[in-house]
Write an enzyme that holds these catalytic residues in place. Sequence first.
Site, PDB file in Angstrom:
ATOM      1  N   HIS A   1      32.178  43.429  51.708  1.00 17.75           N
ATOM      2  CA  HIS A   1      32.294  43.828  50.302  1.00 17.75           C
ATOM      3  C   HIS A   1      31.554  42.861  49.396  1.00 17.75           C
ATOM      4  CE1 HIS A   1      36.194  46.369  50.176  1.00 17.75           C
ATOM      5  NE2 HIS A   1      35.562  46.557  51.304  1.00 17.75           N
TER       6      HIS A   1
ATOM      7  N   ARG B   1      28.965  46.913  51.310  1.00 16.78           N
ATOM      8  CA  ARG B   1      29.434  47.750  50.211  1.00 16.78           C
ATOM      9  C   ARG B   1      29.154  47.007  48.918  1.00 16.78           C
ATOM     10  NH1 ARG B   1      35.655  49.359  48.532  1.00 16.78           N
ATOM     11  NH2 ARG B   1      35.435  47.542  47.198  1.00 16.78           N
TER      12      ARG B   1
ATOM     13  N   TYR C   1      37.351  48.477  39.332  1.00 19.57           N
ATOM     14  CA  TYR C   1      37.774  48.449  40.729  1.00 19.57           C
ATOM     15  C   TYR C   1      36.692  47.783  41.593  1.00 19.57           C
ATOM     16  CZ  TYR C   1      38.105  49.483  45.533  1.00 19.57           C
ATOM     17  OH  TYR C   1      38.123  49.291  46.887  1.00 19.57           O
TER      18      TYR C   1
ATOM     19  N   ASP D   1      32.016  52.600  46.852  1.00 16.18           N
ATOM     20  CA  ASP D   1      33.342  53.226  46.763  1.00 16.18           C
ATOM     21  C   ASP D   1      33.615  53.642  45.313  1.00 16.18           C
ATOM     22  OD1 ASP D   1      35.981  53.978  46.994  1.00 16.18           O
ATOM     23  OD2 ASP D   1      36.658  52.132  47.972  1.00 16.18           O
TER      24      ASP D   1
ATOM     25  N   HIS E   1      36.378  55.143  44.476  1.00 19.95           N
ATOM     26  CA  HIS E   1      37.828  54.943  44.367  1.00 19.95           C
ATOM     27  C   HIS E   1      38.501  56.067  43.586  1.00 19.95           C
ATOM     28  CE1 HIS E   1      41.367  52.181  44.688  1.00 19.95           C
ATOM     29  NE2 HIS E   1      40.709  51.872  45.795  1.00 19.95           N
TER      30      HIS E   1
ATOM     31  N   GLU F   1      31.959  56.731  48.953  1.00 19.55           N
ATOM     32  CA  GLU F   1      33.349  56.855  49.397  1.00 19.55           C
ATOM     33  C   GLU F   1      34.280  57.357  48.291  1.00 19.55           C
ATOM     34  OE1 GLU F   1      34.919  53.104  50.725  1.00 19.55           O
ATOM     35  OE2 GLU F   1      36.972  53.839  50.605  1.00 19.55           O
TER      36      GLU F   1
ATOM     37  N   GLU G   1      41.003  56.959  53.296  1.00 16.08           N
ATOM     38  CA  GLU G   1      41.831  55.753  53.485  1.00 16.08           C
ATOM     39  C   GLU G   1      43.285  55.982  53.088  1.00 16.08           C
ATOM     40  OE1 GLU G   1      39.697  52.942  51.023  1.00 16.08           O
ATOM     41  OE2 GLU G   1      41.215  53.102  49.461  1.00 16.08           O
TER      42      GLU G   1
ATOM     43  N   ARG H   1      37.902  58.102  57.053  1.00 16.24           N
ATOM     44  CA  ARG H   1      38.296  56.708  56.816  1.00 16.24           C
ATOM     45  C   ARG H   1      39.739  56.393  57.217  1.00 16.24           C
ATOM     46  NH1 ARG H   1      36.700  52.613  55.214  1.00 16.24           N
ATOM     47  NH2 ARG H   1      37.577  52.338  53.130  1.00 16.24           N
TER      48      ARG H   1
ATOM     49  N   GLU I   1      35.207  48.983  58.347  1.00 14.57           N
ATOM     50  CA  GLU I   1      35.277  48.097  57.181  1.00 14.57           C
ATOM     51  C   GLU I   1      35.870  46.752  57.615  1.00 14.57           C
ATOM     52  OE1 GLU I   1      37.860  49.570  54.130  1.00 14.57           O
ATOM     53  OE2 GLU I   1      37.116  48.145  52.635  1.00 14.57           O
TER      54      GLU I   1
ATOM     55  N   TRP J   1      43.809  55.091  39.797  1.00 17.30           N
ATOM     56  CA  TRP J   1      43.278  53.745  40.032  1.00 17.30           C
ATOM     57  C   TRP J   1      42.372  53.764  41.260  1.00 17.30           C
ATOM     58  CZ3 TRP J   1      43.943  50.229  44.171  1.00 17.30           C
ATOM     59  CH2 TRP J   1      43.208  49.026  43.981  1.00 17.30           C
TER      60      TRP J   1
HETATM   61  O1  LIG Z   1      38.683  49.048  51.085  1.00 15.70           O
HETATM   62  C1  LIG Z   1      38.577  50.043  50.384  1.00 15.70           C
HETATM   63  O2  LIG Z   1      37.711  50.894  50.523  1.00 15.70           O
HETATM   64  C2  LIG Z   1      39.563  50.244  49.320  1.00 15.70           C
HETATM   65  O3  LIG Z   1      39.443  51.199  48.600  1.00 15.70           O
HETATM   66  C3  LIG Z   1      40.661  49.253  49.233  1.00 15.70           C
HETATM   67  C4  LIG Z   1      41.919  49.775  48.582  1.00 15.70           C
HETATM   68  O4  LIG Z   1      41.795  49.712  47.204  1.00 15.70           O
HETATM   69  C5  LIG Z   1      43.080  48.933  49.013  1.00 15.70           C
HETATM   70  O5  LIG Z   1      43.183  48.962  50.406  1.00 15.70           O
HETATM   71  C6  LIG Z   1      44.376  49.400  48.383  1.00 15.70           C
HETATM   72  O6  LIG Z   1      45.442  48.694  48.904  1.00 15.70           O
HETATM   73 MG   LIG Z   2      38.121  52.640  49.497  1.00 13.33          MG
END
Ligand SMILES: O=C(O)C(=O)C[C@H](O)[C@H](O)CO
Ligand SMILES: [Mg+2]
Length: 402
Positions: free
Chosen positions: A122, A147, A159, A210, A212, A236, A262, A283, A339, A402
């Site tokens: 990241h 990422r 984020y 991402d 998010h 993502e 995820e 994911r 990841e 979020w």
């Molecule tokens: O790692 C990622 O792709 C995420 O989006 C992380 C998340 O925000 C996180 O795991 C939430 O607990």
């Molecule tokens: Mg994510």
Amino acid sequence: MKIIGGRVVVTCPGRNFVTLKVETDEGIYGIGDATLNGREQAVVAYLQEHVIPCLVGRDPQQIEDAWQYLYRGAYWRRGPVTMCAIAAVDTALWDIKAKAAGLPLYQLLGGRSRDGVMVYGHANGGDIEETADEVAKYIALGYRAVRAQSGVPGLASTYGVARDKMFYEPADTGLPTENIWSSEKYLRHIPALFDKLRDRFGFECHLLHDVHHRLTPIEAARLGKDLETYRLFWLEDAVTCENQESFRLIRRHTTTPLAVGEVFNSIHDCRQLISEQLIDYIRTSVVHAGGITHLRRIAALAELFHVRTGCHGATDLSPVCLGAALHFDTWVPNFGIQEYMRHTEATDEVFPHSYHFADGYLYVGEAPGHGVDIDETLAARYPYRRAFLPVNRLEDGTMFNW
Ligand SMILES: O=C(O)C(=O)C[C@H](O)[C@H](O)CO
Ligand SMILES: [Mg+2]
């Protein structure tokens, strides 16, 4: 062999982790990750009150039966709390089975499909320049995939942009932090980020991003189109995914590869996404999707439809989850990427493990089981601290994702 007991260990070496330890009458034990970021104690209660009492006296080798017992037997199916608890039991039982056989876990799944597991790190920064400098650091460490997340002009926080660059942790103690969001500002900014990154680093390194869960399908379609020339490895969580059909619209408009899942905890969350080939990477993780037993079912469905795996591996998934995931990744035929957000030194000390990183890949060790343990004496030095993930509002105050 019989299960004689189970214990839940909660420890906070910088952040909370929930670990289930299952013990047998033959002295072999197994451990599984049960961490659900920001909702840890809900899983602890579910395990202690509703799961562990049902395990005592069972044969730990009958993993499938235990899984079905906990899933079907609860009557109330699915959901993150239930599936994290089932995952912890499942991971611990696979650990026991592999230890009893004297084999690393991947051997029980079908053996190696690859030598190492390609991972992505990241990189993030307050602005494009800082993010680019962070990407450079990951490339220097040997990563082949990174990422990239950047602060957005006009938004106080975003984020994915961390205070502590290498060890991103969004959960905070106290009540949830409130962030402010504008999709318009974000959409104007992100193509410039990838323009800069491709200009500086060329096309050798895989780049990921991402969203998010923050766009509408048509906004996501536009972003995917705008990013096409930068050849992302994936985009993502472009939209929230309660409505799997929303990916049809994105897919119709862009060839940017799409990843999602995820927050999924069951094959039913992604059945349509996979069978209609609306995504490229799934994911789902060991801990949030019912353990290895369920994750491999998802992967088998995905394989039929050219969807590859890209397991979630943020720092809130403990080294126990990562260790188990690496055995899964080493075996799974339709592997895509894993990841890998590095855990802090304190976390790594609490969870001694046999995996290691080299040249952009993680390698499983050959220790029997999944190769991750917990030092309970050390764990006890880090008591639980309540923490929450942030919440997000639009600029006019409306609650958002979020
Ligand atoms: O790692 C990622 O792709 C995420 O989006 C992380 C998340 O925000 C996180 O795991 C939430 O607990
Ligand atoms: Mg994510």
